[in-house]
Design a protein around this motif. Structure first.
Motif, PDB file in Angstrom:
ATOM      1  N   THR A 241       0.840  -1.199   0.000  1.00 17.06           N
ATOM      2  CA  THR A 241       0.000   0.000   0.000  1.00 17.06           C
ATOM      3  C   THR A 241       0.875   1.249   0.000  1.00 17.06           C
ATOM      4  O   THR A 241       2.105   1.163  -0.088  1.00 17.06           O
ATOM      5  CB  THR A 241      -0.959  -0.014   1.220  1.00 17.06           C
ATOM      6  OG1 THR A 241      -1.877   1.070   1.095  1.00 17.06           O
ATOM      7  CG2 THR A 241      -0.208   0.110   2.531  1.00 17.06           C
ATOM      8  N   MET A 242       0.238   2.418   0.102  1.00 17.49           N
ATOM      9  CA  MET A 242       0.929   3.693   0.006  1.00 17.49           C
ATOM     10  C   MET A 242       1.392   4.186   1.377  1.00 17.49           C
ATOM     11  O   MET A 242       0.733   3.964   2.386  1.00 17.49           O
ATOM     12  CB  MET A 242       0.010   4.766  -0.600  1.00 17.49           C
ATOM     13  CG  MET A 242      -0.489   4.450  -1.998  1.00 17.49           C
ATOM     14  SD  MET A 242       0.800   4.538  -3.276  1.00 17.49           S
ATOM     15  CE  MET A 242       1.404   2.838  -3.265  1.00 17.49           C
ATOM     16  N   GLN A 243       2.515   4.902   1.390  1.00 14.36           N
ATOM     17  CA  GLN A 243       3.002   5.504   2.621  1.00 14.36           C
ATOM     18  C   GLN A 243       2.997   7.025   2.581  1.00 14.36           C
ATOM     19  O   GLN A 243       3.362   7.683   3.537  1.00 14.36           O
ATOM     20  CB  GLN A 243       4.415   5.023   2.945  1.00 14.36           C
ATOM     21  CG  GLN A 243       5.468   5.488   1.966  1.00 14.36           C
ATOM     22  CD  GLN A 243       6.871   5.043   2.295  1.00 14.36           C
ATOM     23  OE1 GLN A 243       7.829   5.462   1.682  1.00 14.36           O
ATOM     24  NE2 GLN A 243       7.011   4.177   3.280  1.00 14.36           N
ATOM     25  N   ALA A 248      -2.460   7.740   1.282  1.00  6.90           N
ATOM     26  CA  ALA A 248      -1.657   7.125   2.337  1.00  6.90           C
ATOM     27  C   ALA A 248      -2.509   6.861   3.571  1.00  6.90           C
ATOM     28  O   ALA A 248      -2.567   7.659   4.488  1.00  6.90           O
ATOM     29  CB  ALA A 248      -0.476   8.028   2.677  1.00  6.90           C
ATOM     30  N   ASP A 249      -3.189   5.748   3.583  1.00  5.95           N
ATOM     31  CA  ASP A 249      -4.012   5.385   4.730  1.00  5.95           C
ATOM     32  C   ASP A 249      -3.238   4.575   5.759  1.00  5.95           C
ATOM     33  O   ASP A 249      -3.694   4.393   6.886  1.00  5.95           O
ATOM     34  CB  ASP A 249      -5.242   4.608   4.277  1.00  5.95           C
ATOM     35  CG  ASP A 249      -6.240   5.486   3.557  1.00  5.95           C
ATOM     36  OD1 ASP A 249      -6.527   5.193   2.395  1.00  5.95           O
ATOM     37  OD2 ASP A 249      -6.696   6.480   4.142  1.00  5.95           O
ATOM     38  N   GLY A 250      -2.077   4.043   5.365  1.00  2.00           N
ATOM     39  CA  GLY A 250      -1.246   3.335   6.310  1.00  2.00           C
ATOM     40  C   GLY A 250      -1.623   1.875   6.471  1.00  2.00           C
ATOM     41  O   GLY A 250      -2.766   1.471   6.287  1.00  2.00           O
ATOM     42  N   LEU A 251      -0.622   1.095   6.833  1.00  5.99           N
ATOM     43  CA  LEU A 251      -0.835  -0.340   6.983  1.00  5.99           C
ATOM     44  C   LEU A 251      -1.683  -0.679   8.195  1.00  5.99           C
ATOM     45  O   LEU A 251      -2.291  -1.757   8.241  1.00  5.99           O
ATOM     46  CB  LEU A 251       0.525  -1.032   7.072  1.00  5.99           C
ATOM     47  CG  LEU A 251       1.367  -0.952   5.793  1.00  5.99           C
ATOM     48  CD1 LEU A 251       2.726  -1.588   6.022  1.00  5.99           C
ATOM     49  CD2 LEU A 251       0.664  -1.640   4.638  1.00  5.99           C
ATOM     50  N   VAL A 272       3.771  -4.177   3.403  1.00  6.70           N
ATOM     51  CA  VAL A 272       4.787  -3.174   3.087  1.00  6.70           C
ATOM     52  C   VAL A 272       4.129  -1.943   2.472  1.00  6.70           C
ATOM     53  O   VAL A 272       3.099  -2.050   1.801  1.00  6.70           O
ATOM     54  CB  VAL A 272       5.871  -3.725   2.131  1.00  6.70           C
ATOM     55  CG1 VAL A 272       6.733  -4.753   2.841  1.00  6.70           C
ATOM     56  CG2 VAL A 272       5.250  -4.327   0.881  1.00  6.70           C
ATOM     57  N   ALA A 273       4.723  -0.789   2.700  1.00  4.09           N
ATOM     58  CA  ALA A 273       4.207   0.468   2.150  1.00  4.09           C
ATOM     59  C   ALA A 273       5.325   1.197   1.418  1.00  4.09           C
ATOM     60  O   ALA A 273       6.486   1.178   1.848  1.00  4.09           O
ATOM     61  CB  ALA A 273       3.645   1.341   3.270  1.00  4.09           C
TER      62      ALA A 273
END
Length: 315
Positions: A241-243, A248-251, A272-273
């Motif tokens: 996902t996005m960081q 960027a919603d976070g893991l 992983v982000a």
């Protein structure tokens, strides 16, 4: 009718700026054919508006950073680009705002828009070059050459293209040797209770394939919200996902989602982000992004140590 009125209004506002923007045709003026099949005459590269993160990265790698007078919001690398005037999101541009900067050349990634603004910019006296955007190794090389041609940096462009192609070939040769491919979910965002995941025909799907992974949501096309049932059925081995950026919603959001909590990815903590532009930009840094993703997905995989590149900072 309202759409037509809006387009005419935008055109009128933009065209009112054109007399001050017209550049003399120089003796060494060139013509290029862009991604839309348009022949564009280019006489002056002193003031460039760069639209698209990969386009901006390529211009910087070609040594043209000082000629960039404005960028879009996806142009966040290198960090110095964020200090330049911002013309807005690449898919929500305003013609009058761009033309007010008195550019002598506009270079935009294919897919920039909206279409009515693009029509105005393409019709203006300022040269406007659309750059092809195909999320493949060959597509990256073509993108580099197209940007280099637009700014008259053919020799440097070939050097950059050759170096990037070599890096891509080295890392994809290694990822092609993955014995047991992981099933990976790419989660663009976690909003409204439904994860937005990447299916086929997306840049994320292409990146997963280059890293030697299978897309857990290959049954979908494009970016789509996934139901809890779809997530449970997909049962991804890992989640990417996005960081950073607007998605960027976070893991942590993935970890607490009831459906994802049932998957091997969360149970084994294989999450992983990445920075979105780094992972999905398909520009000069993509070989390094592929290598980083493959290293995260397959810790034991023998991956090449890519040569240091001036255009790549550490992750």
């Amino acid at each position: 009718m309202q759409s037509l009125i809006r387009r005419l209004t935008i055109a009128a506002a933009a065209l009112s700026l054109l007399p001050a923007l017209s550049a003399p045709v120089l003796a060494d003026s060139r013509s290029v054919v862009d991604a839309h099949g348009r022949t564009v005459e280019i006489a002056d590269t002193a003031r460039i508006v760069s639209i698209g993160g990969a386009v901006t990265e390529i211009l910087d790698a070609l040594g043209m950073a000082d000629k960039i007078v404005a960028v879009d919001t996806t142009s966040t690398y290198p960090a110095a680009m964020t200090d330049k005037p911002d013309v807005g999101y690449m898919r929500a541009l305003a013609a009058e705002g761009i033309l007010a900067l008195s550019p002598t050349l506009i270079v935009a990634i294919e897919g920039a828009g909206p279409p009515d603004v693009l029509d105005v910019l393409e019709a203006a006296s300022v040269p406007f070059v659309n750059i092809p955007d195909t999320p493949t190794a060959d597509g990256i090389v073509a993108k580099i050459r197209a940007v280099a041609d637009a700014v008259g940096a053919g020799e440097k462009g070939e050097e950059l293209a050759a170096a990037v192609a070599a890096d891509l070939a080295a890392v994809t040769a290694a990822t092609a040797n993955v014995d047991e491919r992981a099933s990976v979910a790419f989660v663009l965002a976690m909003r409204g209770g439904a994860p937005m995941v990447a299916g086929r025909e997306t840049s994320a799907d292409a990146m997963l394939a280059l890293a030697g992974a299978d897309n857990a949501f290959a049954a979908f096309t494009g970016f789509k919200p996934a139901t809890p049932e779809a997530v449970v059925a997909a049962a991804p081995d890992a989640v990417v996902t996005m960081q950073s950026g607007e998605h960027a919603d976070g893991l942590d959001h993935v970890r607490v989602d009831p459906a994802f909590a049932t998957t091997p990815a969360v149970q084994d903590d294989r999450l992983v982000a990445y920075n979105g532009t780094y992972l999905l930009g398909f520009g000069p840094r993509t070989a390094h992004a592929i290598r980083d993703l493959a290293a995260d997905l397959y810790p034991g995989l023998d991956l090449p140590a890519l040569p240091p590149r001036a255009w790549v900072e550490s992750r």
